[in-house]
Design an enzyme around this catalytic site. Structure first.
Site, PDB file in Angstrom:
ATOM      1  N   ASP A 213       0.842  -1.192   0.000  1.00 27.05           N
ATOM      2  CA  ASP A 213       0.000   0.000   0.000  1.00 27.05           C
ATOM      3  C   ASP A 213       0.876   1.240   0.000  1.00 27.05           C
ATOM      4  OD1 ASP A 213       0.730   0.577   2.729  1.00 27.05           O
ATOM      5  OD2 ASP A 213      -0.885  -0.688   3.444  1.00 27.05           O
ATOM      6  N   SER A 214       0.351   2.320  -0.589  1.00 24.82           N
ATOM      7  CA  SER A 214       1.046   3.600  -0.675  1.00 24.82           C
ATOM      8  C   SER A 214       2.398   3.437  -1.378  1.00 24.82           C
ATOM      9  CB  SER A 214       1.183   4.213   0.721  1.00 24.82           C
ATOM     10  OG  SER A 214       1.519   5.577   0.640  1.00 24.82           O
ATOM     11  N   ALA A 215       3.501   3.758  -0.693  1.00 18.89           N
ATOM     12  CA  ALA A 215       4.827   3.607  -1.306  1.00 18.89           C
ATOM     13  C   ALA A 215       5.108   2.151  -1.650  1.00 18.89           C
ATOM     14  CB  ALA A 215       5.898   4.140  -0.357  1.00 18.89           C
TER      15      ALA A 215
ATOM     16  N   HIS B  95      -6.667   7.903   2.638  1.00 20.07           N
ATOM     17  CA  HIS B  95      -5.490   7.123   2.281  1.00 20.07           C
ATOM     18  C   HIS B  95      -5.149   6.116   3.390  1.00 20.07           C
ATOM     19  CE1 HIS B  95      -1.831   6.384   0.040  1.00 20.07           C
ATOM     20  NE2 HIS B  95      -1.085   6.606   1.108  1.00 20.07           N
TER      21      HIS B  95
END
Length: 233
Positions: A83-85, A207
């Protein structure tokens, strides 16, 4: 427990580790977590190189250090997820592998951006420079441009070479990164890549909301989609 799949993910927070355990038990997979070095102490592309080294280790059955990976996992059924980065890194790793070395990738709220707004992406004069600044802080000079393909996959000329057969992208309705994830799916379909991509949105959520509210209805529904995506392969 014998598993026929492997999952390589990034785990920096206890909740991420808990999610990996839950998915591992539910989907019957072996989860390999990558402890890549972090910026700003270790600027990008360090995290990519660390992740690539870990993936090569997995794909070689863990060499002689962990033979149980080869004994209990199936190297023809390897997924990458983050997830994310971590989602950004999973995408980059899929571009490096040979065709079909990976069965699929799962990108949860992927950390993608660009200098020009796309679709419904924010045009806010404060928010866009802030997002760009975060990237520049994390990068060495040679990859720090906002439209470098590491950050903006819409500038990637090798999308058609993505080394997996299926992609799942999950976005959150209130996430500033939502629109870039949606457009990524469209560009992937248009690129000539011959795989299958599916997009899911958690409406009204922020997020990586699943880390803060792991037991909420939408977080559980999202994880169910991830498990179904893996087990359908």
């Amino acid at each position: 427990m014998t598993c026929d799949k492997k999952w390589a993910a990034s785990s920096r927070q206890p909740q991420r580790a808990e999610d990996e355990v839950k998915i591992g038990l539910t989907a019957n997979i072996i989860a390999v977590s990558v402890n890549y070095r972090l910026a700003p102490e270790h600027l990008l592309p360090t995290a990519y190189e660390d992740s690539w080294e870990a993936l090569q280790w997995v794909l070689s059955s863990g060499a002689s250090e962990e033979p149980w990976l080869a004994e209990h996992g199936d190297l023809k059924r390897v997924f990458l997820a983050g997830d994310s980065a971590g989602a950004n890194i999973a995408h980059q790793m899929a571009l490096r592998v040979k065709n079909h070395e990976l069965l699929g990738i799962i990108l949860i709220h992927p950390y993608f951006w660009g200098s020009e707004a796309v679709g419904e992406e924010t045009r806010d004069a404060k928010e866009r420079p802030f997002m760009e600044g975060l990237w520049k802080i994390a990068c060495s000079q040679e990859v720090g441009e906002v439209d470098h393909p590491f950050f903006n996959p819409l500038k990637e000329e090798r999308l058609a070479a993505l080394g997996c057969g299926k992609v799942m992208v999950l976005v959150a309705g209130k996430d500033v990164l939502r629109e870039r994830g949606r457009v990524y799916c469209e560009k992937l379909k248009e690129s000539g890549w011959e795989g299958y991509v599916e997009l899911h949105e958690s409406e009204g959520e922020e997020h990586v909301f699943h880390l803060n509210k792991p037991d909420c209805e939408k977080a559980l529904a999202m994880m169910d989609k991830v498990v179904a995506f893996i087990n359908a392969s």
